[in-house]
Write an enzyme that holds these catalytic residues in place. Structure first.
Site, PDB file in Angstrom:
ATOM      1  N   ASP A   1       2.479 -54.091 -37.243  1.00  0.00           N
ATOM      2  CA  ASP A   1       2.751 -55.457 -36.780  1.00  0.00           C
ATOM      3  C   ASP A   1       4.122 -55.481 -36.129  1.00  0.00           C
ATOM      4  O   ASP A   1       5.142 -55.379 -36.830  1.00  0.00           O
ATOM      5  CB  ASP A   1       2.724 -56.443 -37.954  1.00  0.00           C
ATOM      6  CG  ASP A   1       1.315 -56.721 -38.433  1.00  0.00           C
ATOM      7  OD1 ASP A   1       0.377 -56.181 -37.844  1.00  0.00           O
ATOM      8  OD2 ASP A   1       1.159 -57.493 -39.402  1.00  0.00           O
TER       9      ASP A   1
ATOM     10  N   HIS B   1       5.776 -58.322 -41.758  1.00  0.00           N
ATOM     11  CA  HIS B   1       4.753 -59.368 -41.792  1.00  0.00           C
ATOM     12  C   HIS B   1       5.404 -60.648 -41.297  1.00  0.00           C
ATOM     13  O   HIS B   1       6.165 -61.280 -42.014  1.00  0.00           O
ATOM     14  CB  HIS B   1       4.209 -59.528 -43.214  1.00  0.00           C
ATOM     15  CG  HIS B   1       2.840 -60.115 -43.253  1.00  0.00           C
ATOM     16  ND1 HIS B   1       2.504 -61.184 -44.027  1.00  0.00           N
ATOM     17  CD2 HIS B   1       1.698 -59.770 -42.590  1.00  0.00           C
ATOM     18  CE1 HIS B   1       1.227 -61.482 -43.863  1.00  0.00           C
ATOM     19  NE2 HIS B   1       0.720 -60.634 -42.999  1.00  0.00           N
TER      20      HIS B   1
ATOM     21  N   HIS C   1      -4.581 -51.519 -44.041  1.00  0.00           N
ATOM     22  CA  HIS C   1      -4.168 -52.842 -43.561  1.00  0.00           C
ATOM     23  C   HIS C   1      -2.720 -53.073 -43.986  1.00  0.00           C
ATOM     24  O   HIS C   1      -2.314 -52.705 -45.084  1.00  0.00           O
ATOM     25  CB  HIS C   1      -5.079 -53.911 -44.182  1.00  0.00           C
ATOM     26  CG  HIS C   1      -4.710 -55.318 -43.821  1.00  0.00           C
ATOM     27  ND1 HIS C   1      -4.192 -56.210 -44.729  1.00  0.00           N
ATOM     28  CD2 HIS C   1      -4.806 -55.985 -42.648  1.00  0.00           C
ATOM     29  CE1 HIS C   1      -3.983 -57.372 -44.132  1.00  0.00           C
ATOM     30  NE2 HIS C   1      -4.346 -57.263 -42.867  1.00  0.00           N
ATOM     31  N   ASN C   2      -1.920 -53.676 -43.075  1.00  0.00           N
ATOM     32  CA  ASN C   2      -0.495 -53.914 -43.389  1.00  0.00           C
ATOM     33  C   ASN C   2       0.138 -52.659 -43.985  1.00  0.00           C
ATOM     34  O   ASN C   2       0.776 -52.695 -45.043  1.00  0.00           O
ATOM     35  CB  ASN C   2      -0.346 -55.085 -44.370  1.00  0.00           C
ATOM     36  CG  ASN C   2      -0.649 -56.421 -43.724  1.00  0.00           C
ATOM     37  OD1 ASN C   2      -0.737 -56.526 -42.502  1.00  0.00           O
ATOM     38  ND2 ASN C   2      -0.809 -57.450 -44.543  1.00  0.00           N
TER      39      ASN C   2
ATOM     40  N   GLU D   1      -1.905 -49.721 -39.507  1.00  0.00           N
ATOM     41  CA  GLU D   1      -1.599 -50.962 -38.803  1.00  0.00           C
ATOM     42  C   GLU D   1      -0.101 -51.093 -38.593  1.00  0.00           C
ATOM     43  O   GLU D   1       0.696 -50.789 -39.490  1.00  0.00           O
ATOM     44  CB  GLU D   1      -2.111 -52.171 -39.586  1.00  0.00           C
ATOM     45  CG  GLU D   1      -1.894 -53.472 -38.836  1.00  0.00           C
ATOM     46  CD  GLU D   1      -2.433 -54.689 -39.572  1.00  0.00           C
ATOM     47  OE1 GLU D   1      -2.705 -55.704 -38.905  1.00  0.00           O
ATOM     48  OE2 GLU D   1      -2.568 -54.631 -40.803  1.00  0.00           O
TER      49      GLU D   1
END
Length: 779
Positions: free
Chosen positions: A344, A357, A312-313, A342
């Site tokens: 983003d 983020h 995650h992230n 991941e």
């Protein structure tokens, strides 16, 4: 003095190693603006690199700056293979640059040589030493550990120590022993009668000191004459204690050949105490079944039938508000076997999408660079597919840029169409998807739908839960960025759910180019199990916040298991975990969720469980689910495991015998740890239990507990066992010393050693636990 390591590996005459031992001036680089000369040299032990700002030729000064142990190094990257070195690429060409990569989460060391030949000497020399150090046996590792301590304690660098210095060193090594006994052993080791021990004599002294009474007792129980184990006696030990069964005879011969150091004993088909201890401390004598460390599972079943190591992230190295975004996050995750990362993505100022983020102070990195990193590292550790979980916040134009980067950079690695050109009734297998990168993102329509040039879409997977789910807070007022202090305060309000943001407009568009790249992982909003049963297709995937997944597990566990037998599910940490902390992944695995995303950058219990679980099956990042979780008609529920067919609980009995060379946690002079051992079971709710031994006062060197801990395991196929060693403190929280986690199904019964890992998940040799494990059916 040339070290035994150099001699044994044939590198004492290697020109690269010779140059390293002569020393070089290298630039240590921390940023575009911090580049300073340091003087590096390989010490004569062949195990340690020393460096300092002031050059002193071959003479090491009284107060050296730094030591780097070769055993702490994982690899050497050549050229501009770090963000720091890329930033100075115009100033220093690639042939001068290299990066020393450390195990665990320790930061890398970027260096620039003065000439290409000098750079190559260090690159090739360090690689050779790393390779040889990694292939040392357990005794060699222990010798190296002892030498490292000797170098730390030898303050004046004269290569020898008197008894007073040795006593101080023993304290540093967590050894608190009788002074008269220590002096007696010191005198035995001082064969030259000089009153000093040189490094090889100190290694011998330490070996005398570390003779294992508890291992000697086990040896005596099976040895007829107390001197050797005959082939028949070793067979008996393997059959009775180690539960080797019908393989005991062949196994005994094999172990003698592998671990017995005396040729005369080997010729007699016998094993001495030294060989016996070497076997027990080896991989064969470890608690983890060696054969299950290899790739051994059936990899031809649908992808939904596997647990998938997931991050995650992935771009973050620290917290989610101000942490550093880095390509290193992807490299480190992929090196640990991660198979789902991941990304983003947000609009970049110059038309190039960026990854960070969103609406926080986290650093931005280029989407293009992330894809380049995936191309270079996706399949270094595992050949099985990598899923890119794309969190898309970009405008139509920059979505097209992303699609072009994916196609052009990844080429044939990127899966862009169904494997056989047909609409699948079930997902393809990891075997069929070897070497492929799959995009997980929004897609308009199904695989059979021809797309228009631009298509409306709803919301990306994690944004969807903003509708009524408080775990996905987002930023509403980007003008707060004008004041960093105000922004941080604002973000804290956001992440504590005092402020929320709207979902992306329903008018947002998805480019055809990006939508076309989604094949087997189409993001859809979860609308209930009944809707999924009647309308879902195998290539649709839904994401669940940790609280929603836990709620579904508790309220409809059996339905969740059946759902996950056909489709992929992704779970992710709460948005309020601003410190990048993690949830317990076992809660999600118990319902069959495949993609349980964790913050790989955050060490601790949860990553211990993830690392321990995925250590099996060749650390390839995929684990086949138990058969009762692959059945579309399964009746298994994690809340009621006793109701499943074939329910058969097992009894686990662990005698914690002793510990060996536990590391200090408090470096104050004279401080010795008070260790205790806790065994923790993780699995379905009824299996989540723990028990611990008493603590031993002032003994981190060779504590002996001889205490037995008993457990009942209701679902062995899902259980993980975690051994934790802590330094007991009556007034404050115990300090962590080390741990080791493994699946219950991978445990070897019998007398076993557990080689401890640091909080970072890296080995801390020679620290270990000695246990006796028994597994039996519950009657």
């Amino acid at each position: 003095m040339i070290s035994k390591l150099l001699l044994s590996v044939g590198t004492e005459d290697d020109p690269h190693v010779k140059l390293m031992m002569e020393g070089s001036t290298l630039r240590k680089v921390k940023s575009r603006f911090w580049k300073k000369q340091r003087h590096f040299r390989l010490l004569e032990d062949g195990l340690t690199i020393w460096y300092k700002s002031g050059w002193a030729g071959k003479v090491i000064p009284v107060k050296p700056s730094f030591f780097i142990s070769v055993s702490d190094l994982e690899a050497v990257r050549e050229g501009h293979q770090s963000e720091v070195l890329l930033s100075i690429a115009e100033e220093f060409p690639a042939e001068l640059c290299f990066t020393l990569v450390f195990h665990g989460r320790q930061g890398n060391l970027d260096l620039v040589a003065e000439t290409p030949d000098e750079a190559q000497a260090w690159i090739q020399g360090v690689r050779k030493l790393i390779h040889k150090a990694q292939n040392m046996d357990e005794q060699g590792r222990q010798d190296q550990w002892v030498r490292d301590w000797f170098l730390k304690a030898d303050k004046n660098k004269d290569g020898k120590m008197n008894f007073k210095e040795v006593k101080k060193l023993l304290k540093m090594m967590n050894v608190d022993m009788n002074e008269d006994h220590a002096l007696c052993l010191f005198t035995m080791a001082d064969k030259s009668e000089t009153g000093y021990l040189e490094i090889e004599q100190f290694v011998h002294f330490y070996k005398i000191l570390t003779q294992r009474d508890e291992v000697w007792k086990v040896f005596q129980d099976y040895s007829g004459d107390g001197e050797i184990l005959t082939l028949e006696e070793l067979e008996c030990f393997l059959r009775v204690e180690q539960q080797e069964g019908q393989h005991s005879s062949h196994r005994a011969e094999e172990l003698i050949q592998r671990y017995e150091p005396l040729e005369s004993a080997v010729n007699q088909s016998a094993m001495t105490m030294d060989g016996f201890q070497a076997y027990l401390c080896s991989l064969d004598g470890s608690i983890f079944k060696p054969e299950l460390l290899e790739l051994h599972q059936d990899m031809t079943q649908p992808l939904s039938h596997y647990f998938i190591s997931s991050s995650h992230n992935t771009y973050l190295l620290e917290n989610q508000l101000t942490g550093l975004s880095s390509l290193e996050g992807y490299i480190q995750a992929l090196k640990r076997g991660c198979r789902c990362v991941e990304v983003d993505s947000w609009d970049g100022d110059d038309g190039e999408p960026v990854v960070y983020h969103g609406h926080t102070l986290t650093k931005k990195i280029l989407f293009k660079d992330v894809i380049l990193t995936l191309r270079d590292y996706a399949f270094k550790v595992s050949e099985f597919p990598v899923i890119v979980s794309l969190e898309n916040h970009c405008c139509l134009e920059q979505q097209t840029v992303m699609a072009n980067h994916l196609r052009q950079i990844l080429g044939d690695m990127l899966l862009t169409a169904p494997l056989d050109g047909q609409i699948p009734e079930r997902l393809p297998s990891p075997q069929q998807l070897r070497g492929k990168i799959l995009l997980k993102a929004k897609k308009s329509g199904g695989l059979e739908t021809r797309l228009d040039e631009t298509l409306a879409y709803e919301a990306s997977d994690e944004e969807e839960v903003a509708d009524g789910d408080p775990e996905s807070p987002t930023l509403k007022d980007p003008q707060a960025e004008e004041n960093k202090v105000s922004l941080l305060w604002f973000l804290m309000l956001v992440h504590t759910n005092l402020i929320s943001r709207p979902v992306l407009s329903q008018k947002s568009k998805l480019s055809r180019e990006l939508s076309d790249l989604v094949v087997y992982c189409k993001n859809v909003r979860f609308q209930g199990f009944e809707q999924a049963r009647s309308n879902a297709t195998c290539y649709e995937i839904s994401s669940f916040s940790e609280s929603k997944a836990k709620r579904l597990s508790k309220e409809a566990g059996a339905e969740f298991v059946r759902y996950n037998s056909q489709q992929l599910s992704r779970t992710y940490p709460s948005g309020m975990r601003t410190d990048s902390s993690n949830y317990n992944p076992q809660d999600m695995w118990s319902t069959g969720c495949q993609i349980v995303a964790l913050n790989f950058q955050t060490a601790g219990l949860e990553m211990d469980l993830n690392d321990g679980f995925f250590r099996q099956n060749g650390s390839c990042g995929l684990i086949l689910k138990p058969d009762f979780m692959r059945d579309a008609n399964s009746r298994f529920s994690p809340e009621k495991p006793e109701e499943r067919p074939g329910y058969k609980p097992l009894r686990l009995s662990i005698q914690v015998i002793s510990g060996q060379q536990l590391p200090k946690v408090n470096m104050k002079e004279g401080s010795i740890v008070d260790p205790l051992v806790r065994v923790e079971i993780f699995g379905v709710p009824i299996d989540q239990v723990k028990a611990e031994t008493s603590h031993i006062n002032n003994n981190g060197f060779n504590p002996v507990w001889n205490q037995t801990l008993n457990f009942i395991i209701h679902v062995p196929e899902l259980a993980l066992v975690r051994f934790v060693v802590e330094d007991f403190d009556m007034t404050t929280k115990n300090d962590f010393i080390g741990q080791f986690t493994l699946p219950f199904t991978c445990i070897q019964p019998g007398y076993r050693h557990i080689h401890l890992l640091s909080k970072d998940g890296t080995p801390i040799p020679p620290s270990s636990l000695f246990v006796n494990v028994s597994i039996s059916e519950l009657t």
